[in-house]
Design a protein around this motif. Structure first.
Motif: not given
Ligand code: ADP
Length: 448
Positions: A116, A131, A165-166, A168, A200, A202-203, A208, A235, A277, A287, A436
């Motif tokens: 990533k 982001v 979502g793992r 994170m 990153e 946090v938004l 999404h 997530h 996002l 990603e 989200i």
């Molecule tokens: P994965 O590959 O583990 O699914 P992602 O990067 O696609 O991880 O993120 C999965 C979810 O996590 C997003 O859809 C969102 O809900 C949350 N997320 C990821 N990055 C951010 C961020 N910078 N701020 C807020 N929420 C985030």
């Protein structure tokens, strides 16, 4: 075109691929674990080969067994579906080295986007907004504190190899940062064998939004619009819709064009999804997924294209045969992911299915490998069905969706159908007003 395709997956997606192949006149080989001997993807395939015991590590993730099955069945190509080996670049490379066609992107693109940190850099260089966060890998707490100081707390620690979502973790304060980094890295190490992490911003309340890309081997690239996947739990996506109720036409055109141009720039092939996002009118890349997505059917419903068929055609060297102006997106589609879980505690609920009745009627599609009397084994992902509904507009789609959810009968186990009934009746969802975090708030009783 191929004579025979081996499907290296199980459940609804194996069946989905099998169906596309059969319509194209291609013979199918299913592989299965001993736990899936009576599964629908085994029953319907032209040939089926047992590749190991129930544990995924010894069956659906067993590269050697899958390649051996391809050899003895004289398959020409292998479709990985999603999950399991679908984003494993070494597997894709081995498939090709062994003389089979890998139905998907090139191993190089899978490898690149699977990292990533590298993917974010590629996106940034291709002119995609990302982001705000660390400039690559963060190795120690000291560097992390500096980066966090610049972007401001709370910060998100993410795994470079992450997925589902793992790996994170959020750090609200500088004091929490070292612990959160350790936890994220350890989780990533155990899940992916790679503990690399990055930071990153946090938004706060984003949506999404992801763009579906389709590219052939000759450099033709189109996008098929966006999907809104903001309804998530931990997530993980729960319900997706296309188009997004949050975007206006200009925003839609802009972000779709940016994603398609970036895919063209890197010489991408097959299907791919660029994930963003979206907050306060701005998009931020998170990603790119180099595979068919679980939620691909909603794009199929509004575009009229069969994405698996397109993947197979592209891998066989066929040109897209259409350009962006030929793509017409019509109406509105929603997908509910139905899991074998308690709808409140989400405790898995495997077991034997009693009565089974799938809804139907105009605009209703069920992608599932369930049948009366089948067993949902405890060893795999708990998603057992996808209810996909299309309507001329969002209102018609939602009325149809609630009607179809009410018809669905899956007896013998617990499912998340009641959760979908509750969420699709909530006023905010009906108004398209959610981010989200909305679904988790609804489940905690903070939303009506
Ligand atoms: P994965 O590959 O583990 O699914 P992602 O990067 O696609 O991880 O993120 C999965 C979810 O996590 C997003 O859809 C969102 O809900 C949350 N997320 C990821 N990055 C951010 C961020 N910078 N701020 C807020 N929420 C985030």
């Amino acid at each position: 075109m191929f004579d025979k395709v081996l499907i290296a997956n199980r459940g609804e997606i194996a069946l989905r691929i099998l169906r596309a192949c059969r319509e194209m006149g291609i013979r199918t080989v299913s592989v299965h674990s001993t736990a899936d001997a009576d599964a629908m993807h085994v029953r319907l395939a032209d040939e089926a080969i047992c590749i190991g015991p129930p544990a995924s590590s010894e069956s659906y993730l067993n590269v050697q067994a899958i390649l051996t099955a391809a050899t003895i069945s004289s398959a020409n190509a292998i479709h990985p579906g999603y999950g399991f080996l679908s984003e494993n670049a070494d597997f894709a490379a081995k498939v090709e080295e062994s003389g089979f066609v890998f139905i998907g992107p090139s191993p190089e693109h899978i490898r690149l986007m699977g990292d990533k940190i590298a993917a974010k850099k590629v996106a940034k260089d291709a002119g995609i907004p990302v982001v705000p966060g660390s400039d690559g890998l963060v190795k120690d707490a000291e560097t992390a504190l500096k980066v966090a100081g610049n972007i401001g707390f709370p910060v998100l620690i993410k795994a470079s190899a992450g997925g589902g979502g793992r790996g994170m973790k959020v750090a609200e304060t500088p004091e929490e940062l070292p612990e959160a980094m350790k936890a994220a890295s350890a989780e990533a190490k155990s899940a992916f064998g790679n503990g690399d992490i990055y930071l990153e911003k946090v938004l706060k309340n984003p949506r999404h939004i992801e763009i579906q890309i389709l590219a052939d081997l000759r450099g033709n690239v189109v996008h098929l619009g966006e999907r809104d996947c903001s309804l998530q739990r931990r997530h993980q996506k729960v319900l997706e819709e296309a188009p997004s109720p949050a975007l206006n036409e200009n925003e839609r055109q802009d972000i779709c064009r940016i994603a398609a141009e970036a895919a063209a720039k890197i010489g991408y092939r097959s299907v791919g999804t660029v994930e963003f996002l979206y907050e306060d009118g701005e998009f931020y890349f998170i990603e790119m997924n180099t595979r068919l997505q679980v939620e691909h059917p909603i794009t199929e419903m509004i575009s009229g294209l069969d994405l698996v068929r397109e993947m197979v055609r592209i891998s066989a060297g066929a040109p897209l045969g259409y350009s962006q102006k030929d793509i017409k997106l019509r109406g509105h589609a929603v997908e509910c992911r139905i899991n074998a879980e308690n709808p409140e505690t989400f405790v898995p609920s495997p077991g034997r299915i009693g009565d089974y009745y799938a809804p139907g009627g105009l605009g209703v599609r069920v992608d599932s490998a369930l049948y009366t009397g089948c067993t949902v084994p405890p060893y795999y992902d708990s998603m057992i069905a996808k209810l996909i509904v299309h309507g001329a507009n969002r209102n018609e789609c939602l009325m149809r969706l609630r009607r179809a959810l009410g018809e669905f009968v899956i007896d013998g186990i617990e499912t998340t159908i009641p959760l979908h009934q509750r969420l699709t009746s909530a006023a905010d969802f009906v108004n398209g007003d959610y981010d989200i975090h909305w679904l988790e708030k609804l489940m905690n009783g903070d939303k009506g």
